[in-house]
Scaffold this motif. Structure first.
Motif, short mmCIF file in Angstrom:
data_model
loop_
_atom_site.label_atom_id
_atom_site.label_comp_id
_atom_site.label_asym_id
_atom_site.label_seq_id
_atom_site.Cartn_x
_atom_site.Cartn_y
_atom_site.Cartn_z
N GLU A 39 0.86 -1.18 0.00
CA GLU A 39 0.00 0.00 0.00
C GLU A 39 0.90 1.24 0.00
OE1 GLU A 39 -3.18 1.10 -0.12
OE2 GLU A 39 -3.84 -0.93 -0.57
N PRO A 40 0.58 2.24 -0.81
CA PRO A 40 1.45 3.42 -0.90
C PRO A 40 1.73 4.08 0.45
CG PRO A 40 -0.20 3.48 -2.62
CD PRO A 40 -0.55 2.32 -1.74
N ASP A 41 0.74 4.09 1.34
CA ASP A 41 0.94 4.76 2.63
C ASP A 41 1.19 3.78 3.78
OD1 ASP A 41 0.59 7.28 1.45
OD2 ASP A 41 -1.59 7.04 1.54
N ASP A 42 1.37 2.49 3.47
CA ASP A 42 1.60 1.49 4.52
C ASP A 42 2.50 0.37 3.99
OD1 ASP A 42 1.58 -0.25 6.64
OD2 ASP A 42 -0.57 -0.69 6.53
N PRO A 43 3.82 0.59 3.99
CA PRO A 43 4.75 -0.42 3.48
C PRO A 43 4.68 -1.77 4.20
CG PRO A 43 5.85 1.69 3.68
CD PRO A 43 4.51 1.83 4.34
N SER A 44 4.09 -1.82 5.38
CA SER A 44 3.97 -3.10 6.09
C SER A 44 2.88 -3.99 5.50
CB SER A 44 3.69 -2.87 7.59
OG SER A 44 2.40 -2.32 7.77
N ASP A 45 1.97 -3.41 4.72
CA ASP A 45 0.91 -4.17 4.04
C ASP A 45 1.43 -4.53 2.66
OD1 ASP A 45 -1.41 -5.29 3.07
OD2 ASP A 45 -2.58 -3.44 3.11
N GLU A 46 2.17 -5.66 2.59
CA GLU A 46 2.87 -5.99 1.34
C GLU A 46 2.47 -7.35 0.79
OE1 GLU A 46 7.12 -6.47 1.60
OE2 GLU A 46 6.97 -7.37 3.57
N TRP A 47 2.82 -7.56 -0.48
CA TRP A 47 2.53 -8.80 -1.20
C TRP A 47 3.46 -8.90 -2.39
CZ3 TRP A 47 -0.60 -4.56 -0.66
CH2 TRP A 47 -0.72 -3.76 -1.80
N ALA A 94 -4.70 1.76 -2.73
CA ALA A 94 -4.48 3.21 -2.87
C ALA A 94 -5.79 4.00 -2.78
CB ALA A 94 -3.76 3.51 -4.18
N GLY A 95 -6.64 3.58 -1.85
CA GLY A 95 -7.86 4.34 -1.58
C GLY A 95 -9.02 4.09 -2.51
N ARG A 96 -8.95 3.06 -3.35
CA ARG A 96 -10.08 2.75 -4.23
C ARG A 96 -10.16 1.25 -4.45
NH1 ARG A 96 -8.45 3.22 -10.51
NH2 ARG A 96 -10.12 1.71 -10.57
#
Length: 174
Positions: A39-47, A94-96
């Motif tokens: 996620e652009p604003d949360d690097p800990s949420d990765e894949w 990214a919010g959508r």
């Protein structure tokens, strides 16, 4: 039938679905290239995911696959093969919400050095790198990988070769 429209990033949409071409890129050692995203604003949420993205303008899925691969990895020495799998997916990013009709192309390369030099602004904020994975490493991975059955699908591909025609994967809604 709904008309094609163009999204905010120049991608083609039909009936609300983003048309996407993805690449199952294998090197001479049958390793697969995956990109690490978050996620652009949360690097800990990765894949991890295969290179690829939305069609632009009137380009074909094949053209989009090669363009996206070049933009995201710098790899241009590619032998593009058949469509292996098709998948419908929907996920927040990214919010959508992204609703996608994805086609996965088999491709081979001897070029294993990657350099992402043509990323979009959103990709620069959300793609952290690339890695070549063996099938065994992928099967043992604890990270999130999309499509979720990629290790199993890759093993089947390496053992039996490409399917006679594209296989429709289960839809994934995250």
């Amino acid at each position: 039938m709904p008309a094609d429209t163009t999204g905010a990033y120049g991608d083609s949409y039909t009936g609300g679905l983003r048309k996407v071409a993805r690449v199952v890129l294998l090197d001479p050692d049958d390793r697969i290239l995956l990109l690490n995203g978050h996620e652009p604003d949360d690097p800990s949420d990765e894949w991890w995911f295969t290179p690829g993205g939305g069609l632009e303008g009137d380009e074909s899925r094949e053209q989009a696959a090669l363009r996206e691969l070049m933009e995201e990895t710098g790899i241009t020495d590619v032998e593009l093969g058949p469509v292996l799998w098709r998948r419908m997916c929907s996920f927040p990013f990214a919010g959508r919400r992204w609703d996608q009709d994805e086609w996965y192309f088999l491709a081979r390369t001897t070029q294993t050095t990657t350099e992402a030099t043509r990323l979009t602004e959103l990709e620069r904020r959300s793609v952290a790198g690339a890695r070549w994975w063996t099938c065994e490493e992928l099967a043992l991975a604890h990270e999130t990988v999309y499509p979720t059955r990629l290790a199993e699908l890759l093993r089947l591909l390496l053992d039996e070769g490409p399917p006679a025609g594209p296989v429709t994967l289960d839809a994934e809604i995250v």
